[in-house]
Design a protein around this motif. Sequence first.
Motif, mmCIF file in Angstrom:
data_model
loop_
_atom_site.group_PDB
_atom_site.id
_atom_site.type_symbol
_atom_site.label_atom_id
_atom_site.label_comp_id
_atom_site.label_asym_id
_atom_site.label_seq_id
_atom_site.Cartn_x
_atom_site.Cartn_y
_atom_site.Cartn_z
ATOM 1 N N ASP A 162 0.835 -1.202 0.000
ATOM 2 C CA ASP A 162 0.000 0.000 0.000
ATOM 3 C C ASP A 162 0.867 1.247 0.000
ATOM 4 O OD1 ASP A 162 -2.225 -1.635 0.228
ATOM 5 O OD2 ASP A 162 -2.317 -1.465 2.409
ATOM 6 N N ALA A 163 0.325 2.300 -0.557
ATOM 7 C CA ALA A 163 1.018 3.590 -0.543
ATOM 8 C C ALA A 163 -0.005 4.694 -0.358
ATOM 9 C CB ALA A 163 1.782 3.784 -1.851
ATOM 10 N N LEU A 164 0.418 5.729 0.315
ATOM 11 C CA LEU A 164 -0.428 6.909 0.495
ATOM 12 C C LEU A 164 -0.361 7.732 -0.785
ATOM 13 C CD1 LEU A 164 -1.986 8.586 2.746
ATOM 14 C CD2 LEU A 164 0.138 9.844 3.007
ATOM 15 N N PRO B 33 -6.350 18.890 0.050
ATOM 16 C CA PRO B 33 -5.862 17.523 -0.159
ATOM 17 C C PRO B 33 -6.890 16.465 0.235
ATOM 18 C CG PRO B 33 -4.973 18.396 1.876
ATOM 19 C CD PRO B 33 -5.768 19.517 1.249
ATOM 20 N N TYR B 34 -6.847 15.350 -0.483
ATOM 21 C CA TYR B 34 -7.512 14.133 -0.023
ATOM 22 C C TYR B 34 -6.598 12.964 -0.348
ATOM 23 C CZ TYR B 34 -9.185 13.784 -4.887
ATOM 24 O OH TYR B 34 -9.252 13.728 -6.247
ATOM 25 N N TYR B 35 -6.916 11.802 0.163
ATOM 26 C CA TYR B 35 -5.960 10.694 0.156
ATOM 27 C C TYR B 35 -6.603 9.391 -0.304
ATOM 28 C CZ TYR B 35 -3.552 14.150 2.894
ATOM 29 O OH TYR B 35 -2.974 15.320 3.297
ATOM 30 N N TRP B 36 -5.861 8.630 -1.056
ATOM 31 C CA TRP B 36 -6.212 7.250 -1.391
ATOM 32 C C TRP B 36 -5.217 6.316 -0.697
ATOM 33 C CZ3 TRP B 36 -10.401 5.913 -4.361
ATOM 34 C CH2 TRP B 36 -10.983 6.902 -5.147
ATOM 35 N N ILE B 37 -5.740 5.173 -0.247
ATOM 36 C CA ILE B 37 -4.843 4.070 0.089
ATOM 37 C C ILE B 37 -4.611 3.347 -1.240
ATOM 38 C CG2 ILE B 37 -4.510 1.951 1.413
ATOM 39 C CD1 ILE B 37 -6.399 3.106 3.536
ATOM 40 N N PRO C 220 -11.843 8.061 -1.805
ATOM 41 C CA PRO C 220 -10.762 8.785 -1.138
ATOM 42 C C PRO C 220 -11.142 9.145 0.292
ATOM 43 C CG PRO C 220 -11.919 10.240 -2.644
ATOM 44 C CD PRO C 220 -12.551 8.893 -2.805
ATOM 45 N N LEU C 221 -10.135 9.441 1.078
ATOM 46 C CA LEU C 221 -10.319 9.747 2.489
ATOM 47 C C LEU C 221 -9.844 11.168 2.766
ATOM 48 C CD1 LEU C 221 -8.898 6.325 3.641
ATOM 49 C CD2 LEU C 221 -11.257 7.064 4.002
ATOM 50 N N ARG C 222 -10.513 11.813 3.689
ATOM 51 C CA ARG C 222 -10.116 13.158 4.108
ATOM 52 C C ARG C 222 -9.450 13.099 5.471
ATOM 53 N NH1 ARG C 222 -10.579 17.652 0.523
ATOM 54 N NH2 ARG C 222 -12.333 17.202 -0.834
ATOM 55 N N ASP D 32 -8.498 2.632 8.755
ATOM 56 C CA ASP D 32 -8.071 3.586 7.726
ATOM 57 C C ASP D 32 -7.207 4.694 8.333
ATOM 58 O OD1 ASP D 32 -9.501 2.435 5.532
ATOM 59 O OD2 ASP D 32 -11.330 3.408 6.228
ATOM 60 N N ALA E 296 -3.855 3.247 8.938
ATOM 61 C CA ALA E 296 -3.147 2.982 7.674
ATOM 62 C C ALA E 296 -2.606 4.286 7.086
ATOM 63 C CB ALA E 296 -4.074 2.276 6.690
ATOM 64 N N LEU E 297 -3.447 5.314 6.999
ATOM 65 C CA LEU E 297 -3.005 6.590 6.419
ATOM 66 C C LEU E 297 -1.857 7.180 7.227
ATOM 67 C CD1 LEU E 297 -6.419 8.301 5.584
ATOM 68 C CD2 LEU E 297 -4.786 7.351 3.946
ATOM 69 N N LEU F 82 1.291 5.055 6.655
ATOM 70 C CA LEU F 82 1.780 5.048 5.265
ATOM 71 C C LEU F 82 2.528 6.338 4.925
ATOM 72 C CD1 LEU F 82 -1.209 3.412 3.327
ATOM 73 C CD2 LEU F 82 1.101 2.468 3.570
ATOM 74 N N GLY F 83 2.547 7.298 5.842
ATOM 75 C CA GLY F 83 3.362 8.482 5.588
ATOM 76 C C GLY F 83 2.684 9.808 5.868
ATOM 77 N N PHE F 84 1.370 9.773 6.212
ATOM 78 C CA PHE F 84 0.740 11.049 6.547
ATOM 79 C C PHE F 84 1.400 11.646 7.787
ATOM 80 C CE2 PHE F 84 -2.373 13.676 8.743
ATOM 81 C CZ PHE F 84 -2.646 14.599 7.747
#
Lengths: 251, 251
Positions: free
Chosen positions: A185-187, A197-201, B50-52, B73, B76-77, B80-82
């Motif tokens: 997985d990557a952010l 900003p918004y984020y996907w796994i 997507p996630l906020r 989630d 994970a976010l 993963l680097g947030f």
Amino acid sequence: MHILITNDDGVHAPGLLALKQGLEALGQITVVAPARNQSAAGHRKTLHKPLRLEATCLADGSPAWACSGAPSDAVALALLGFVKEKVDLVISGINPHFNLAQDITYSGTVTAALEAVIAGVPGVAVSTEMRSPGDFAQAAQVAARVVRKIAEQGAPPGIVLNLNVPPGEIKGARITRQGQRVYRDALVERRDPWGRPYYWIGGEMPTGVAEAGTDVGAVLNGLISITPLNLDLTAREVMPALEGWGWSSTD
Amino acid sequence: MHILITNDDGVHAPGLLALKQGLEALGQITVVAPARNQSAAGHRKTLHKPLRLEATCLADGSPAWACSGAPSDAVALALLGFVKEKVDLVISGINPHFNLAQDITYSGTVTAALEAVIAGVPGVAVSTEMRSPGDFAQAAQVAARVVRKIAEQGAPPGIVLNLNVPPGEIKGARITRQGQRVYRDALVERRDPWGRPYYWIGGEMPTGVAEAGTDVGAVLNGLISITPLNLDLTAREVMPALEGWGWSSTD
């Protein structure tokens, strides 16, 4: 034998239809499945809002119920009395992707079968890695074979059988243990039209360690994987070490 | 030590604030938790949308991030680097209800800690059965004690520590295994103003079997329960019997 079929991809998913068609010669079938895709829903019990169960039909015209909740909700409602006749077996699938190794804790397909076991009914989860439509029919045949064995031998109490059927040529079957997945997985950050900003796994599909005796090892070698699962996550082997940490009131 | 705090009741829940206040003397704290209550969300990985992550602050004015997804989630976010700095420990809670026995597979509190372990970071889940506001402060003190022990001894690799702290007077602590819950769910049918049925998963609160050595047994006897959990659900004891069912191609 009265078999309850569910899944996590939604009641109209082709994998569920294939499973129903593969099992219908074995007994009475009732379908109660999520109305919409609930992949990666996890094990959930919806207590904070009411649930709907709507009559629908599958693509072959057979009756089914569409549930507004997660797969485990569909199973819970069915077994708590929405389905009037005694259910002998709950079978969930066919998932179009394998459910292997740590995937199991995320999998709606598997958690539906765990919910059945919590309610005292044997549960089976069926997954494949779909490449062509014939893969579902093949996995359904394997599921039917497993269900016949359960009917002959009796299901082990409190156990889910997690079945993963490889696509293409099958070289045999193995009773396996849970193996290891390597997640990649990557952010992934994106910006909305207003610059926020918004984020996907994101990232790549997980890979597996093809260790002998494991679910991952079996399917990578063209073997059907049958893993018995229970609900006890206790790591007994570390209990003595933790006791040695000292927990009397003065520590 | 850099500690990531999350929960399943939402970033503004009083249990999270109590946990943060109980741990802040032990190192750097980062809070990333669901924006809203995600109780019984299960273990989920949100890949389909997507996630906020929105900046917010706790009731004591300290910074926090509110995530639009499930507890897993949020973890994970973050991992993963947030969260830019290395995280040494993920701790989830304090849940206002125990997470015991089979509850674990439903619990967002526990699955957040499992997600940490999948990512290679030690995870701790903290729950109590809240009766008065002081119960959260007491559970936070116990959590701080466990975190200090982890800092001294090192966390067992791949293990979640599932901590349940009884309310009121505490008589000691035990390393426990998962026990048995008896669920008393019932299907409750209601009718909407148009006469159409909908359903609640209702009934009574689950009870527990107060078996010695188990999580349920510990908390019912006023003892802190510390259960090591891993991600392997394989029921090894039934594998030989299943192998005896016969799986060669002619069976």
